[in-house]
Structure formats: C-alpha cells, structure tokens
Motif scaffolding. Sequence first.
Motif, short mmCIF file in Angstrom:
data_model
loop_
_atom_site.label_atom_id
_atom_site.label_comp_id
_atom_site.label_asym_id
_atom_site.label_seq_id
_atom_site.Cartn_x
_atom_site.Cartn_y
_atom_site.Cartn_z
N PHE A 190 0.85 -1.06 -0.09
CA PHE A 190 -0.05 -0.03 -0.05
C PHE A 190 0.98 1.22 0.07
O PHE A 190 0.35 2.17 -0.66
CB PHE A 190 -0.99 0.08 0.99
CG PHE A 190 -2.13 -0.98 0.83
CD1 PHE A 190 -3.13 -0.43 0.21
CD2 PHE A 190 -2.26 -2.20 1.14
CE1 PHE A 190 -4.48 -1.08 -0.17
CE2 PHE A 190 -3.34 -2.98 1.11
CZ PHE A 190 -4.32 -2.42 0.22
N HIS A 202 -0.48 4.94 -0.41
CA HIS A 202 -1.08 4.71 0.83
C HIS A 202 -0.17 4.44 2.04
O HIS A 202 -0.29 3.24 2.24
CB HIS A 202 -2.46 3.94 1.11
CG HIS A 202 -3.45 4.36 -0.16
ND1 HIS A 202 -4.33 5.28 0.19
CD2 HIS A 202 -3.53 4.19 -1.38
CE1 HIS A 202 -5.13 5.62 -0.95
NE2 HIS A 202 -4.65 4.91 -1.93
N GLY A 249 -7.51 2.65 5.02
CA GLY A 249 -6.80 3.91 4.47
C GLY A 249 -7.48 5.15 4.90
O GLY A 249 -8.68 5.21 4.77
N ILE A 273 -9.88 -0.38 2.54
CA ILE A 273 -9.57 -0.48 1.44
C ILE A 273 -8.86 -1.66 0.70
O ILE A 273 -8.65 -2.12 -0.37
CB ILE A 273 -8.41 0.62 1.03
CG1 ILE A 273 -7.32 0.44 2.05
CG2 ILE A 273 -8.62 1.83 0.93
CD1 ILE A 273 -6.01 1.23 1.77
N PRO A 309 -9.01 3.14 -3.13
CA PRO A 309 -7.97 3.77 -3.09
C PRO A 309 -7.86 4.98 -4.27
O PRO A 309 -7.42 5.79 -4.05
CB PRO A 309 -6.44 2.60 -3.86
CG PRO A 309 -7.17 1.44 -3.30
CD PRO A 309 -8.77 1.52 -3.38
#
Length: 194
Positions: free
Chosen positions: A68, A73, A94, A105, A137
Amino acid sequence: TTAVSSRTLFKLAQIKPFKPSKFFSIDRVFRNESIDATHLAEFHQVEGFIADYDLTLGHLLGTIAEFFKRIGHPNVRFKPAYNPYTEPSMEIFGWSEERKTWIEIGNSGVFRPEMLEPMGLPSNVKVVAWGLGLERPCMIATKCKDIRELFGPKVNIKMVKSFPIVRMDSVNDKKQNKKKKPQASAQQKGFKES
C-alpha cells in the motif's frame, strides 16, 4: 478472483519440488451490496498472494504495508475480520481526508491449512494473501467523497476527460523519479515503432 487464487494454488502444488512463488490477479467482481458513497456492487479487484515456507502474520503485515505504501497509501490500519479461507484475517483501512475517516481499502489473511493440504502443498508451506478494490484507493487519491463519481451512474464525463491518469505512486517514489535521468525512447534505443 478468489477462484483464480485457488486454481493457481492447486497448479502450484502440482509442481515438485515446491517452489516459493508470488501471484497477482485483477478482475471485475460483483457483490450483492447496497450501493452508497463507499460501496459498489461491481468493482475491480486486485488479489495477491505469496506461497513460501513458514510465513507468518508478520510477513503478511509487512507485505501489505509495503504494497500500500508503493501505491500511495503509506498509513494503513488493520482490524481483525472473518474470512472463510484465511485465519487470521484482517481488514485494511486507509485514511480519507475528504471524508475525515478511515475507509476499508482491502482484506487479507493467512490461508487455512485445511485449504492448502488437500491441494498437496507441503505442510510447512504457508500462503499470505490480500485483496483490494481499486476504486476505493482511487477515491482517496482523487479526493472524491463519493465512489460513484469514479465508477457508475454518477460519473462526470467532463471530470474524467480533464483529470490526469491516476498514478498510485507514493510521495517518495515521485521524489526519486524527479532525480532520475530520463530514459531513452524506443527510437533512441534503435527499436522501430509499430
């Protein structure tokens, strides 16, 4: 895509001797859900899994955090969850600045031994897996408050045409890319364009 993961694991188990591997799949999926600002009935899902000897929950957490981070993220949170094929299982969240809340997410877990053993994988082989819907996302990256603005009946075509392609690069990757020298084009390398 969970069906794709299961078939892929079965094929992997047929290869002797076992070879540690990583796999990804991307597909459009359907869920019987009520559509709202953060939920769609149809969305794009990415699944990834790693099969290797003696993997642990720590490997899964580290893999997810890095995955991520690389798609933009860097701050994720985990919450225990139930999934029929994995134990332990975790939801991944997230932060959405626009909604001022944490948004789910992704989902993840360590495959249960009773799923892996019938496939023929060695008993000390563990599989860590995760999945995410691409729209959430993207929703955070594009600062949308409502996921339906990106996919579905509320899409504003003018916004889509004027918005640059969403790249899920982390801030650090963007800084590193600015420092790199430009790559030679295909023509400069001697390749013909078709």
